[in-house]
Scaffold this motif. Structure first.
Motif, short mmCIF file in Angstrom:
data_model
loop_
_atom_site.label_atom_id
_atom_site.label_comp_id
_atom_site.label_asym_id
_atom_site.label_seq_id
_atom_site.Cartn_x
_atom_site.Cartn_y
_atom_site.Cartn_z
N LYS A 1 0.39 40.33 11.14
CA LYS A 1 0.33 39.01 11.77
C LYS A 1 0.04 37.98 10.68
O LYS A 1 -0.69 38.24 9.72
CB LYS A 1 -0.76 38.95 12.83
CG LYS A 1 -0.55 39.93 13.97
CD LYS A 1 0.59 39.51 14.83
CE LYS A 1 0.73 40.46 16.02
NZ LYS A 1 1.90 40.18 16.82
N LEU A 2 0.61 36.81 10.88
CA LEU A 2 0.49 35.72 9.92
C LEU A 2 0.19 34.45 10.69
O LEU A 2 0.81 34.18 11.71
CB LEU A 2 1.83 35.59 9.17
CG LEU A 2 1.98 34.58 8.06
CD1 LEU A 2 1.06 34.91 6.90
CD2 LEU A 2 3.43 34.56 7.57
N ASP B 1 4.36 37.37 14.07
CA ASP B 1 4.55 38.70 13.52
C ASP B 1 5.53 38.61 12.35
O ASP B 1 6.58 37.96 12.46
CB ASP B 1 5.10 39.62 14.62
CG ASP B 1 5.11 41.06 14.18
OD1 ASP B 1 4.16 41.76 14.52
OD2 ASP B 1 6.08 41.47 13.50
N THR B 2 5.19 39.25 11.25
CA THR B 2 6.07 39.17 10.09
C THR B 2 7.42 39.85 10.35
O THR B 2 8.43 39.44 9.78
CB THR B 2 5.39 39.77 8.84
OG1 THR B 2 4.93 41.08 9.12
CG2 THR B 2 4.23 38.91 8.38
N GLU C 1 9.06 39.60 13.15
CA GLU C 1 9.84 38.56 13.83
C GLU C 1 10.42 37.57 12.82
O GLU C 1 11.60 37.22 12.89
CB GLU C 1 8.94 37.83 14.84
CG GLU C 1 9.64 36.65 15.51
CD GLU C 1 8.72 35.46 15.75
OE1 GLU C 1 9.28 34.37 16.00
OE2 GLU C 1 7.49 35.60 15.67
N LEU C 2 9.59 37.15 11.87
CA LEU C 2 10.06 36.21 10.85
C LEU C 2 11.17 36.85 10.01
O LEU C 2 12.19 36.22 9.72
CB LEU C 2 8.90 35.76 9.96
CG LEU C 2 7.84 34.93 10.67
CD1 LEU C 2 6.62 34.76 9.78
CD2 LEU C 2 8.40 33.57 11.08
N LEU C 3 10.99 38.12 9.65
CA LEU C 3 12.01 38.83 8.89
C LEU C 3 13.31 38.91 9.68
O LEU C 3 14.40 38.76 9.11
CB LEU C 3 11.52 40.23 8.51
CG LEU C 3 12.48 41.07 7.68
CD1 LEU C 3 12.78 40.40 6.35
CD2 LEU C 3 11.92 42.47 7.48
N GLY C 4 13.22 39.10 10.98
CA GLY C 4 14.41 39.14 11.82
C GLY C 4 15.20 37.84 11.74
O GLY C 4 16.44 37.86 11.66
N HIS C 5 14.49 36.71 11.74
CA HIS C 5 15.17 35.41 11.61
C HIS C 5 15.83 35.27 10.24
O HIS C 5 16.94 34.73 10.13
CB HIS C 5 14.18 34.27 11.84
CG HIS C 5 13.69 34.15 13.24
ND1 HIS C 5 14.51 33.80 14.30
CD2 HIS C 5 12.46 34.35 13.77
CE1 HIS C 5 13.81 33.78 15.41
NE2 HIS C 5 12.55 34.12 15.12
N LEU D 1 5.89 40.77 3.81
CA LEU D 1 7.13 40.05 4.08
C LEU D 1 7.92 39.83 2.79
O LEU D 1 9.14 39.98 2.76
CB LEU D 1 6.82 38.72 4.77
CG LEU D 1 8.00 37.88 5.21
CD1 LEU D 1 8.94 38.64 6.14
CD2 LEU D 1 7.50 36.60 5.89
N GLY D 2 7.22 39.49 1.72
CA GLY D 2 7.87 39.27 0.43
C GLY D 2 8.62 40.48 -0.08
O GLY D 2 9.72 40.36 -0.63
#
Length: 180
Positions: free
Chosen positions: A3-4, A51-52, A54-58, A85-86
């Motif tokens: 989580k972020l 959620d990271t 979810e962000l990665l999915g985008h 994420l990085g």
């Protein structure tokens, strides 16, 4: 993944680094630079938890992206989730940039922040200083900030400034031929 705490995201950003980028503005910053352009990102209890994954999915959905930028707030105050994420961003072959009010040397010396730093291709470091504000420079708010080539700096053991024209050239580099 993790989580972020996020203030917001800008998919398709053209102002947070060269090319088309996915910009993530994290929530929370203790630097509190006077005249900061994002003062609403300072409160660590504000923003939303994302959620990271979810962000990665985008990020994965946009084939036009050339990079991802972590901004804020202060990205290095959430180094764990951003490092996760990085790593995924780098595995996609995208450039990773981060803005920080910390100096490169401070991040390098902090074991909790170093992993995230080592994933970055580019670091724009240093606090925003209103007296050194310059609207004619690209991707920096004030003259004291540096655009650092992180891999070259890590390799050489000293700060190496980014010489890539995409990061330092003026707007004239991006004028369409025949438009002058």
């Amino acid at each position: 993944m993790s989580k972020l705490r996020v203030a917001g995201v800008v998919p398709g950003s053209i102002t947070d680094g060269p090319g088309i980028r996915f910009a993530i503005f994290v929530q929370g910053c203790a630097h509190n630079c006077p005249f900061c352009q994002n003062p609403e990102t300072h409160d660590y209890n504000s923003g939303t938890e994302r959620d990271t994954d979810e962000l990665l999915g985008h990020i994965k959905k946009d084939p036009m992206l050339t990079g991802v930028t972590f901004s804020g707030g202060e990205p290095f105050d959430q180094p764990g989730p951003l490092a996760e994420l990085g790593r995924e961003v780098k595995a996609l072959g995208l450039e990773l940039a981060a803005y920080s009010g910390y100096l490169y040397e401070q991040l390098l010396a902090d074991p909790d922040k170093r992993e995230l730093l080592e994933l970055c291709d580019v670091l724009i470091d240093g606090p925003f200083i209103m007296e050194q504000r310059n609207l004619d420079i690209r991707f920096k708010g004030s003259e004291n900030q540096r655009i650092i080539d992180v891999p070259a700096s890590l390799s050489s053991g000293t700060v190496v400034l980014k010489e890539d024209g995409r990061w330092i050239a003026g707007p004239e580099l991006f004028v369409r031929p025949g438009s002058r």
